[in-house]
Write an enzyme that holds these catalytic residues in place. Structure first.
Site, mmCIF file in Angstrom:
data_model
loop_
_atom_site.group_PDB
_atom_site.id
_atom_site.type_symbol
_atom_site.label_atom_id
_atom_site.label_comp_id
_atom_site.label_asym_id
_atom_site.label_seq_id
_atom_site.Cartn_x
_atom_site.Cartn_y
_atom_site.Cartn_z
ATOM 1 N N ASP A 304 0.813 -1.222 0.000
ATOM 2 C CA ASP A 304 0.000 0.000 0.000
ATOM 3 C C ASP A 304 0.850 1.278 0.000
ATOM 4 O OD1 ASP A 304 -2.244 -1.546 -0.049
ATOM 5 O OD2 ASP A 304 -2.666 -1.392 2.090
ATOM 6 N N ARG A 396 -11.797 7.139 -0.766
ATOM 7 C CA ARG A 396 -12.082 5.865 -0.107
ATOM 8 C C ARG A 396 -11.147 5.659 1.079
ATOM 9 N NH1 ARG A 396 -10.918 1.404 -3.674
ATOM 10 N NH2 ARG A 396 -11.124 0.453 -1.648
HETATM 11 N N1 EPU Z 1 -5.440 -13.853 -2.107
HETATM 12 C C1 EPU Z 1 -5.719 -15.090 -2.615
HETATM 13 N N2 EPU Z 1 -6.785 -15.785 -2.095
HETATM 14 C C2 EPU Z 1 -7.567 -15.271 -1.102
HETATM 15 C C3 EPU Z 1 -7.254 -13.987 -0.581
HETATM 16 C C4 EPU Z 1 -6.184 -13.298 -1.111
HETATM 17 O O1 EPU Z 1 -5.047 -15.589 -3.508
HETATM 18 O O2 EPU Z 1 -8.506 -15.949 -0.675
HETATM 19 C C5 EPU Z 1 -4.313 -13.075 -2.685
HETATM 20 C C6 EPU Z 1 -4.808 -11.802 -3.369
HETATM 21 O O3 EPU Z 1 -5.221 -12.071 -4.685
HETATM 22 C C7 EPU Z 1 -3.608 -10.902 -3.312
HETATM 23 C C8 EPU Z 1 -2.912 -11.322 -2.010
HETATM 24 O O4 EPU Z 1 -3.486 -12.584 -1.655
HETATM 25 O O5 EPU Z 1 -2.740 -11.151 -4.370
HETATM 26 C C9 EPU Z 1 -3.117 -10.347 -0.856
HETATM 27 O O6 EPU Z 1 -4.469 -10.228 -0.548
HETATM 28 P P1 EPU Z 1 -5.002 -9.999 0.924
HETATM 29 O O7 EPU Z 1 -6.135 -10.935 1.138
HETATM 30 O O8 EPU Z 1 -3.880 -10.027 1.907
HETATM 31 O O9 EPU Z 1 -5.551 -8.530 0.812
HETATM 32 P P2 EPU Z 1 -6.967 -7.969 1.221
HETATM 33 O O10 EPU Z 1 -7.364 -8.490 2.556
HETATM 34 O O11 EPU Z 1 -7.909 -8.130 0.094
HETATM 35 C C10 EPU Z 1 -5.962 -5.932 2.517
HETATM 36 C C11 EPU Z 1 -6.110 -4.443 2.451
HETATM 37 C C12 EPU Z 1 -5.445 -3.922 1.190
HETATM 38 C C13 EPU Z 1 -3.972 -4.323 1.227
HETATM 39 C C14 EPU Z 1 -3.841 -5.844 1.371
HETATM 40 C C15 EPU Z 1 -2.415 -6.322 1.506
HETATM 41 C C16 EPU Z 1 -8.166 -4.091 3.642
HETATM 42 C C17 EPU Z 1 -9.596 -3.671 3.622
HETATM 43 N N3 EPU Z 1 -7.511 -4.101 2.480
HETATM 44 O O12 EPU Z 1 -6.630 -6.438 1.363
HETATM 45 O O13 EPU Z 1 -5.565 -2.499 1.221
HETATM 46 O O14 EPU Z 1 -3.327 -3.915 0.047
HETATM 47 O O15 EPU Z 1 -4.585 -6.282 2.542
HETATM 48 O O16 EPU Z 1 -1.777 -5.716 2.569
HETATM 49 O O17 EPU Z 1 -7.628 -4.376 4.710
HETATM 50 C C18 EPU Z 1 -5.546 -0.327 0.337
HETATM 51 O O18 EPU Z 1 -5.793 0.083 1.488
HETATM 52 O O19 EPU Z 1 -5.210 0.438 -0.595
HETATM 53 C C19 EPU Z 1 -5.635 -1.765 0.068
HETATM 54 C C20 EPU Z 1 -5.753 -2.259 -1.154
#
Ligand code: EPU
Length: 417
Positions: A304, A396
Site C-alpha cells: 500500500d 475511499r
Molecule cells: N489472495 C488469494 N486468495 C484469497 C485472498 C487473497 O489468492 O482468498 C491473494 C490476493 O489475490 C492478493 C494477495 O493474496 O494477491 C493479498 O491479498 P489480501 O487478502 O492479503 O488482501 P486484502 O485483505 O484483500 C488488505 C487491504 C489492502 C492491502 C492488502 C495487503 C483491507 C480492507 N484491504 O486487502 O488495502 O493492500 O490487505 O496488505 O484491509 C488499500 O488500502 O489500498 C488496500 C488495497
C-alpha cells in the site's frame, strides 16, 4: 465530477495528525456484528469505505450512531444474514461481514466480490477457512451462501498470509466450539488491532502479530470501547511527502514499530527520521538516493506504499527497482507517472525507474486509492499544474487529504468541474 488540482509550492513544512487506520476500522466495524451489547469505536476515519461498511451493517439491522470520528454500534437489531448486493458490489472489503455473520447467524449470503484495478483478488482462502470450521459453501450466479449447523474449531494453514482471509476466519472462529489454529496467517498491525478488539468483547485470541493465531471459542461476545490504531499507510504517505519535497514534517499519532521497513527505506534514500514518542519528524534531503524495493506481507515493505515510493524514486539520483509480489497488477500508476515525464519500465512484476526525471503537471487519473496519493506526491514537485481525476478512489482511504496537505503548505484544491 470532482478533480484535485496541484501546483508545486516548495518544501512542505509543519505538522499533520494521522487518522485512524482504514484497514483496521473496516474489519472491526464488520466484527461488531458479533457483539451483544453496545460497542463504541473511536478514531474511525471519515471515509467513503467506512460509510459503505456502516450502511451494510445498518441494512443487516444494526443501529449505528455516528458522531465525527466515533461510532456507537448496537448489534442487537441484527435480523438477516443477507447482505445488500448493491452495497457489497461497491467495496470488496464488505466481504468481511461473512465471518461474523456465519458465527452469529449460522448463515451468510453475499455476492461474490469481483476483481479490481489491482488484480483478480480471489477468495479461495476465506472459503477454505469457513469449510474447515464446518460450513457448507454454495455458489450460484455470482452469489455465495455459507451455512452451518455449528462451527467447530480446526487447524487451518493459509497458502498465502492473506489479510482478509485471516480476519474472516478469526471472526468466524471466535464463537466456534473448541480451538482454531490459523497457521501462516497475516501478521499486519490491523490483525492485532482486530484481535485486541475481539478480546475486549470476551474472545480468547492469542498470537495475533505472529504467524500462528490460536482462538479458543467462547459462547458469546459482549460490547466494549475501542480506539482504532493510527493509519500506517497515511503516515507513510506524509513521510514520503517530506522526502520528495525536501521538506520538514512532524507526523503526529504514529506507531513507528508498524513502519519499520518504510523508515529503513526512507533513511536509505537520505531522509532524516527523528522518532519522538508518538510523533516522527521527517526531514527530506537535497539528494534522494535510489532504492531497491520489494513489497511483501508484513513485516515486509507494504504494497500500500509502493505507489507513493514510486513517485519518490522518479526524483532519485540514479536507477531504482520496485518488485511487487503481493498483487498481480499494481503498477497502473506507472503509466500515469510516465505521462508526467517519469522514465519507468515495467516488466511483469518489476518496475525499473531511471530516476532524476523532470516532471510536468499533466492530466492524470487516480487508478486506485494509493495510485491517487502517489500522483499528488509527484505533482508537488512537477512544473505547472497537475489535474487528477477519478479522485473518488482517494476519498475511499484518505481523510481530509487536501486540508492536511494545504496545512503543510501545498497548493492543492478540489474543484467540481
Ligand atoms: N489472495 C488469494 N486468495 C484469497 C485472498 C487473497 O489468492 O482468498 C491473494 C490476493 O489475490 C492478493 C494477495 O493474496 O494477491 C493479498 O491479498 P489480501 O487478502 O492479503 O488482501 P486484502 O485483505 O484483500 C488488505 C487491504 C489492502 C492491502 C492488502 C495487503 C483491507 C480492507 N484491504 O486487502 O488495502 O493492500 O490487505 O496488505 O484491509 C488499500 O488500502 O489500498 C488496500 C488495497
Amino acid at each position: 465530477m470532482e478533480k484535485i488540482f496541484v501546483k508545486p509550492n516548495g518544501p512542505l513544512k509543519g505538522s499533520v495528525r494521522i487518522s485512524g487506520a482504514k484497514n483496521a476500522a473496516l474489519p472491526i466495524i464488520a466484527a461488531s456484528i458479533l457483539g451483544t451489547e453496545e460497542i463504541v469505536l473511536e478514531d474511525i476515519p471519515e471515509l467513503k469505505d467506512v460509510e459503505v461498511i456502516t450502511e451494510v451493517l445498518r441494512r443487516l439491522g444494526l443501529k449505528i450512531e455516528k458522531n465525527k470520528n466515533t461510532l456507537k454500534i448496537d448489534p442487537r437489531g441484527l435480523n438477516t444474514a443477507k447482505t445488500d448486493y448493491e452495497l457489497i458490489s461497491k467495496m470488496r472489503a464488505s466481504f468481511l461481514v461473512m465471518g461474523p455473520l456465519l458465527a452469529k447467524m449460522k448463515e451468510a449470503y453475499n455476492s461474490l466480490p469481483g476483481g479490481c484495478n489491482i488484480g483478480s483478488r480471489p477468495i479461495d482462502l476465506h472459503l477454505k477457512g469457513f469449510k474447515a470450521l464446518g460450513a457448507e459453501i454454495e455458489m450460484t450466479h455470482g452469489e455465495i451462501r455459507a451455512t452451518c449447523e455449528k462451527l467447530v474449531g480446526a487447524k487451518i494453514y493459509l497458502d498465502f498470509p492473506s489479510v482478509g482471509a485471516t480476519e474472516n476466519i478469526m471472526t468466524a472462529a471466535v464463537l466456534a466450539e473448541g480451538e482454531t489454529i490459523i497457521e501462516n496467517c497475516a501478521m499486519e498491525p490491523e490483525i492485532v488491532d482486530l484481535a485486541n478488539f475481539l478480546n475486549k468483547m470476551g474472545a480468547r485470541v492469542t498470537g495475533a502479530g505472529t504467524s500462528t493465531i490460536r482462538i479458543k471459542g467462547v459462547e458469546k461476545l459482549t460490547g466494549c470501547t475501542h480506539q482504532i490504531i493510527p493509519d500506517r499507510i497515511e503516515a507513510g504517505t506524509f513521510m514520503v511527502a517530506a522526502a520528495i519535497t525536501g521538506g520538514d514534517i512532524l507526523i503526529e499519532n504514529i506507531i513507528t514499530s508498524h513502519l519499520k521497513p518504510v523508515i529503513a527505506k526512507l533513511e536509505e534514500s537520505g531522509a532524516q527520521i527523528i522518532e519522538e514518542g508518538d510523533n516522527v519528524r521527517v526531514i527530506g534531503s537535497e539528494t534522494i538516493k535510489p532504492l531497491e524495493i520489494k513489497t511483501l506481507p508484513h513485516p515486509g515493505f507494504p504494497t500500500d506504499l509502493q505507489a507513493q515510493f514510486m513517485a519518490l524514486l522518479t526524483q532519485a539520483d540514479g536507477q531504482s527497482s520496485i518488485i511487487e509480489t503481493v498483487f498481480e497488477n499494481r503498477f497502473m500508476h506507472a503509466d500515469e507517472l510516465k505521462k508526467m515525464g517519469a522514465k519507468i519500465k515495467v516488466i511483469d512484476r518489476e518496475a525499473v525507474l531511471l530516476g532524476k526525471n523532470k516532471l510536468y503537471g499533466s492530466k492524470v487519473s487516480a487508478t486506485d486509492l494509493r495510485a491517487g496519493a502517489a500522483l499528488i506526491l509527484a505533482a508537488l514537485v512537477s512544473e505547472g499544474e497537475t489535474e487528477i481525476s477519478e479522485i473518488y478512489h482517494i476519498d475511499r482511504g484518505y481523510e481530509n487529504i487536501e486540508e492536511k496537505f494545504r496545512n503543510l503548505g501545498a497548493n492543492i484544491t478540489r474543484i467540481d468541474v
